[in-house]
Design a protein around this motif. Structure first.
Motif, PDB file in Angstrom:
ATOM      1  N   ALA A 195      43.971  25.770  21.195  1.00 45.67           N
ATOM      2  CA  ALA A 195      43.003  25.477  22.254  1.00 45.67           C
ATOM      3  C   ALA A 195      41.636  25.259  21.637  1.00 45.67           C
ATOM      4  O   ALA A 195      41.326  25.761  20.563  1.00 45.67           O
ATOM      5  N   ALA A 196      40.800  24.511  22.294  1.00 47.88           N
ATOM      6  CA  ALA A 196      39.443  24.289  21.789  1.00 47.88           C
ATOM      7  C   ALA A 196      38.662  25.570  21.889  1.00 47.88           C
ATOM      8  O   ALA A 196      38.716  26.272  22.881  1.00 47.88           O
ATOM      9  N   ARG A 197      37.914  25.890  20.808  1.00 46.20           N
ATOM     10  CA  ARG A 197      37.188  27.149  20.809  1.00 46.20           C
ATOM     11  C   ARG A 197      35.923  27.043  19.975  1.00 46.20           C
ATOM     12  O   ARG A 197      35.453  28.006  19.392  1.00 46.20           O
ATOM     13  N   ALA A 198      35.370  25.861  19.868  1.00 43.87           N
ATOM     14  CA  ALA A 198      34.277  25.674  18.931  1.00 43.87           C
ATOM     15  C   ALA A 198      32.917  26.052  19.487  1.00 43.87           C
ATOM     16  O   ALA A 198      32.014  26.349  18.738  1.00 43.87           O
ATOM     17  N   ALA A 199      32.717  26.041  20.794  1.00 40.93           N
ATOM     18  CA  ALA A 199      31.381  26.272  21.315  1.00 40.93           C
ATOM     19  C   ALA A 199      31.455  26.925  22.686  1.00 40.93           C
ATOM     20  O   ALA A 199      32.521  27.140  23.241  1.00 40.93           O
ATOM     21  N   TRP A 200      30.276  27.214  23.213  1.00 43.23           N
ATOM     22  CA  TRP A 200      30.179  27.911  24.491  1.00 43.23           C
ATOM     23  C   TRP A 200      30.791  27.090  25.614  1.00 43.23           C
ATOM     24  O   TRP A 200      31.494  27.578  26.481  1.00 43.23           O
ATOM     25  N   PHE A 201      30.522  25.819  25.620  1.00 39.90           N
ATOM     26  CA  PHE A 201      31.041  24.946  26.649  1.00 39.90           C
ATOM     27  C   PHE A 201      31.896  23.910  25.958  1.00 39.90           C
ATOM     28  O   PHE A 201      31.389  23.108  25.194  1.00 39.90           O
ATOM     29  N   GLU A 202      33.220  23.946  26.167  1.00 47.45           N
ATOM     30  CA  GLU A 202      34.126  23.155  25.357  1.00 47.45           C
ATOM     31  C   GLU A 202      34.974  22.245  26.218  1.00 47.45           C
ATOM     32  O   GLU A 202      35.177  22.470  27.395  1.00 47.45           O
ATOM     33  N   THR A 203      35.494  21.215  25.545  1.00 43.58           N
ATOM     34  CA  THR A 203      36.548  20.414  26.159  1.00 43.58           C
ATOM     35  C   THR A 203      37.805  20.621  25.335  1.00 43.58           C
ATOM     36  O   THR A 203      37.766  20.849  24.146  1.00 43.58           O
ATOM     37  N   GLY A 250      46.847  17.117  23.219  1.00 48.10           N
ATOM     38  CA  GLY A 250      46.721  17.402  24.644  1.00 48.10           C
ATOM     39  C   GLY A 250      45.569  18.354  24.904  1.00 48.10           C
ATOM     40  O   GLY A 250      44.442  18.110  24.476  1.00 48.10           O
ATOM     41  N   SER A 251      45.844  19.461  25.612  1.00 50.18           N
ATOM     42  CA  SER A 251      44.832  20.451  26.005  1.00 50.18           C
ATOM     43  C   SER A 251      43.687  19.786  26.755  1.00 50.18           C
ATOM     44  O   SER A 251      42.515  20.050  26.488  1.00 50.18           O
ATOM     45  N   ILE A 252      44.042  18.910  27.694  1.00 46.75           N
ATOM     46  CA  ILE A 252      43.042  18.181  28.474  1.00 46.75           C
ATOM     47  C   ILE A 252      42.520  19.140  29.547  1.00 46.75           C
ATOM     48  O   ILE A 252      43.202  19.421  30.531  1.00 46.75           O
ATOM     49  N   GLY A 253      41.355  19.652  29.347  1.00 49.48           N
ATOM     50  CA  GLY A 253      40.756  20.608  30.264  1.00 49.48           C
ATOM     51  C   GLY A 253      39.422  21.074  29.737  1.00 49.48           C
ATOM     52  O   GLY A 253      38.967  20.644  28.669  1.00 49.48           O
ATOM     53  N   VAL A 254      38.785  21.966  30.473  1.00 50.15           N
ATOM     54  CA  VAL A 254      37.459  22.460  30.106  1.00 50.15           C
ATOM     55  C   VAL A 254      37.448  23.971  30.279  1.00 50.15           C
ATOM     56  O   VAL A 254      38.072  24.510  31.205  1.00 50.15           O
ATOM     57  N   ILE A 255      36.746  24.662  29.397  1.00 47.30           N
ATOM     58  CA  ILE A 255      36.665  26.115  29.485  1.00 47.30           C
ATOM     59  C   ILE A 255      35.267  26.575  29.108  1.00 47.30           C
ATOM     60  O   ILE A 255      34.612  25.971  28.260  1.00 47.30           O
ATOM     61  N   ARG A 256      34.811  27.622  29.777  1.00 47.16           N
ATOM     62  CA  ARG A 256      33.546  28.264  29.439  1.00 47.16           C
ATOM     63  C   ARG A 256      33.843  29.722  29.106  1.00 47.16           C
ATOM     64  O   ARG A 256      34.561  30.400  29.838  1.00 47.16           O
ATOM     65  N   ILE A 257      33.268  30.199  28.011  1.00 45.33           N
ATOM     66  CA  ILE A 257      33.516  31.561  27.532  1.00 45.33           C
ATOM     67  C   ILE A 257      32.233  32.372  27.675  1.00 45.33           C
ATOM     68  O   ILE A 257      31.155  31.911  27.302  1.00 45.33           O
ATOM     69  N   ARG A 258      32.375  33.574  28.192  1.00 46.52           N
ATOM     70  CA  ARG A 258      31.204  34.431  28.389  1.00 46.52           C
ATOM     71  C   ARG A 258      31.537  35.851  27.963  1.00 46.52           C
ATOM     72  O   ARG A 258      32.361  36.522  28.589  1.00 46.52           O
ATOM     73  N   PRO A 259      30.917  36.362  26.890  1.00 39.09           N
ATOM     74  CA  PRO A 259      31.121  37.768  26.532  1.00 39.09           C
ATOM     75  C   PRO A 259      30.254  38.664  27.419  1.00 39.09           C
ATOM     76  O   PRO A 259      29.049  38.449  27.539  1.00 39.09           O
TER      77      PRO A 259
END
Length: 616
Positions: A608-616, A433-442
């Motif tokens: 949760a997806a956490r591999a890159a800056w802009f993830e699915t 699952g985890s169908i969504g998108v996330i952007r991470i910014r330090p």
């Protein structure tokens, strides 16, 4: 050309056939003592450098095929399985347990022997007809749980803030330990639901045993259990030391080992005085012991080994006039975070590089395999890389039957890829699952201030601060970020809807970043069923018109060429990913260091997806 050579060598094939018949006439052992490996690998190294590094674990597909061979060979009637503390993920343990169940339904009497272990060891042993243990062993049996370490306050003291922009209410649940001092109410509820589902799958499996209800109560009351406690509730049928257990299994009517010392040299703790060397008692004991050893030697001669079973099976199946090849199945293992990679990249273990796997999938499409089976074990990754691989997989699934088999974690981008296949299967305890998108910014402004670092931009574009690590985002940057997030989220929903043949609203019902177990996802029709790789091969064989026990020749993709990086004992995380700027790389390295704080934290963050800056 191949058939021509077989015809030319037909006389030799006939001679080899006679040789096989003669060898099969000799009596074969019907019992086996088999050591179950604690962990497995999904990729196999090739090349001369691979010889410098022996495999750390057997290949999962090879091992499942071995268990299936024991079932198909009809040679083995009794098996003693030595089960260690299992390190494999839950879905692999359940696949092995199901294979053991099929082995017993084929008429093999399987006994499990354990000398300590964990909950996975007990679940594997529960698949056997009978279970034995060493009397003084203990088992660490905590039920599935998530223990999170919240680093938000610690990072803020350092002047670091981790900001997330998510499409999907639950998509940022796995990142809250880097932002907060506790979960939000919604995230806590989601995690509790997930853990409850995992526990329910275990309960349903264990309570099939006669001692199952008592075992489940015991597991829920304490995290460490002794062999004696498990014996009292009926889970272990016998408590014996390893040597005695093997001997009693080899020769069930054998008398127990002689309790007395058979020679005249005694230690301080032995009975005194020693018996005379010529006494009738000593002679009788020695004769009984010698007869006992002869019985054991005869029983050991009846033991088979895995290589001998394979050779005997191949000899029985060999036909000199059979020139037709077995149907070929291609198995593509995709393990690790999904990253874009660079042109010319070679496949490497632990990373799914779009640049490398694009060529792998094209090789599979043009190869001799008539069906492709994707084994996806990935927490997700780059949205762009996921879309690139989706397009390749979609094209592949138009040309050849393509089955996606989800591994321990196939969430976010991992499920994105699976939607390109014709069918999707998973284990009941797969995390997906985890169908969504996330952007991470330090945001490192306060840290820079403490260190005396000043950042100055000569030219400031309206939305350039989206890639900056200092300061708040401008309204224009926020609008741009939300627009891009919405576009990617809609694309994700569209891919899911197309792959599952459902509407966008139905896909949205299972989206918003929620994580499911395979059993729950199958209930909402996001999977075609609960099955492992071998079961998927049988499903394909039945639909393709083959006989129920049809064999397949397997081609494993990708071919991992050993290099100096693969020989290194420690692999740098995300070594093949391309991130927007060095600070994001530092943040991801810090994330990996945080994972070392506890194994359960690693399990949590992989949800949760956490591999890159802009993830699915």
């Amino acid at each position: 050309m191949r058939i021509v050579l077989q015809i030319l060598f037909l006389p030799l094939r006939l001679i080899y056939f006679l040789y096989c018949r003669v060898r099969l006439a000799f009596r074969a052992g019907s019992s086996i003592i088999h050591q179950v490996p604690p962990r497995f690998t999904l990729l196999r190294l090739s090349g001369w450098l691979a010889r410098l590094k022996p495999p750390e674990a057997p290949h999962l597909f090879d091992y499942l095929a071995l268990l299936d061979l024991l079932r198909r060979s009809k040679q083995v009637k009794r098996a003693l399985l030595l089960i260690p503390a299992m390190e494999a993920p839950w879905n692999e343990v359940l696949n092995i347990a199901d294979a053991i169940g099929r082995l017993q339904r084929a008429g093999v009497s399987a006994v499990a022997y354990l000398e300590g272990g964990n909950l996975k060891s007990l679940v594997l042993a529960a698949a056997c007809q009978e279970r034995w243990s060493s009397p003084e062993s203990h088992y660490l049996t905590p039920l599935p749980n998530i223990d999170s370490y919240f680093l938000g306050d610690a990072l803020r003291r350092l002047g670091v803030r981790i900001q997330t922009i998510a499409a999907g209410r639950h998509k940022d649940s796995g990142y809250q330990p880097f932002q907060r001092s506790d979960y939000t109410a919604a995230a806590r509820k989601e995690m509790q639901t997930l853990v409850g589902s995992l526990r329910e799958q275990l309960r349903l499996r264990l309570e099939q045993l006669p001692s199952g209800p008592a075992l489940w109560r015991l597991l829920g009351s304490q995290v460490e259990n002794s062999a004696q406690e498990l014996h009292e509730i009926g889970f272990f049928a016998r408590l014996e030391e390893r040597i005695a257990a093997e001997e009693s299994w080899l020769s069930p009517g054998l008398s127990p080992a002689a309790p007395a010392v058979l020679h005249a040299i005694r230690g301080p703790g032995e009975n005194k005085p020693p018996l005379p060397a010529d006494s009738e008692t000593t002679a009788a004991n020695a004769n009984a012991w010698a007869e006992r050893q002869r019985k054991l030697q005869r029983a050991r001669r009846d033991l088979s080994s895995e290589p001998s079973i394979l050779k005997r099976y191949q000899r029985r199946k060999f036909r000199p006039l059979r020139f037709r090849r077995l149907p070929i199945a291609g198995i593509v293992a995709m393990q690790g975070p999904i990253v874009s990679g660079r042109p010319g990249d070679e496949p490497h273990a632990g990373t799914v590089s779009a640049a490398a796997y694009r060529e792998v999938l094209r090789d599979a499409a043009s190869g001799p395999a008539e069906a492709i089976f994707l084994y996806i074990d990935s927490p997700g990754g780059s949205a762009e890389a996921s879309e690139v691989l989706y397009q390749e997989l979609r094209r592949l699934s138009r040309e050849k039957p393509t089955f996606a088999v989800l591994g321990s974690v196939a969430a976010s981008g991992g499920y994105y890829l699976a939607c390109a296949a014709n069918r999707i299967y998973a284990s009941s305890m797969t995390l997906t699952g985890s169908i969504g998108v996330i952007r991470i910014r330090p945001e490192l402004g306060r840290l820079y201030h403490k260190l005396g670092v000043r950042r100055r931009s000569l030219l400031q574009d309206p939305t350039r601060d989206l890639l900056a690590e200092v300061g708040e985002l401008s309204p224009a940057a926020k609008r741009l970020s939300h627009r891009r997030m919405a576009e990617t989220y809609e694309l994700f929903l569209r891919r899911v809807a197309e792959g599952r043949g459902i509407s966008r609203q139905q896909a949205l019902h299972c989206a918003e970043g929620r994580i499911f177990t395979g059993a729950d996802f199958e209930q909402v029709a996001m999977l075609d069923g609960l099955a492992g790789l071998l079961e998927c091969l049988r499903i394909y064989g039945a639909e393709a018109g083959y006989q129920p026990e049809q064999e397949f020749e397997a081609i494993l993709y990708p071919e991992i060429r050993a290099d100096w990086r693969s020989l290194a004992p420690v692999r740098i995380p995300f070594g093949g990913s391309s991130l927007p700027h060095p600070v994001a790389q530092v943040a991801l390295r810090a994330e990996q260091l945080c994972l070392a704080l506890g194994a359960e934290l690693r399990q949590n963050l992989l949800l949760a997806a956490r591999a890159a800056w802009f993830e699915t």
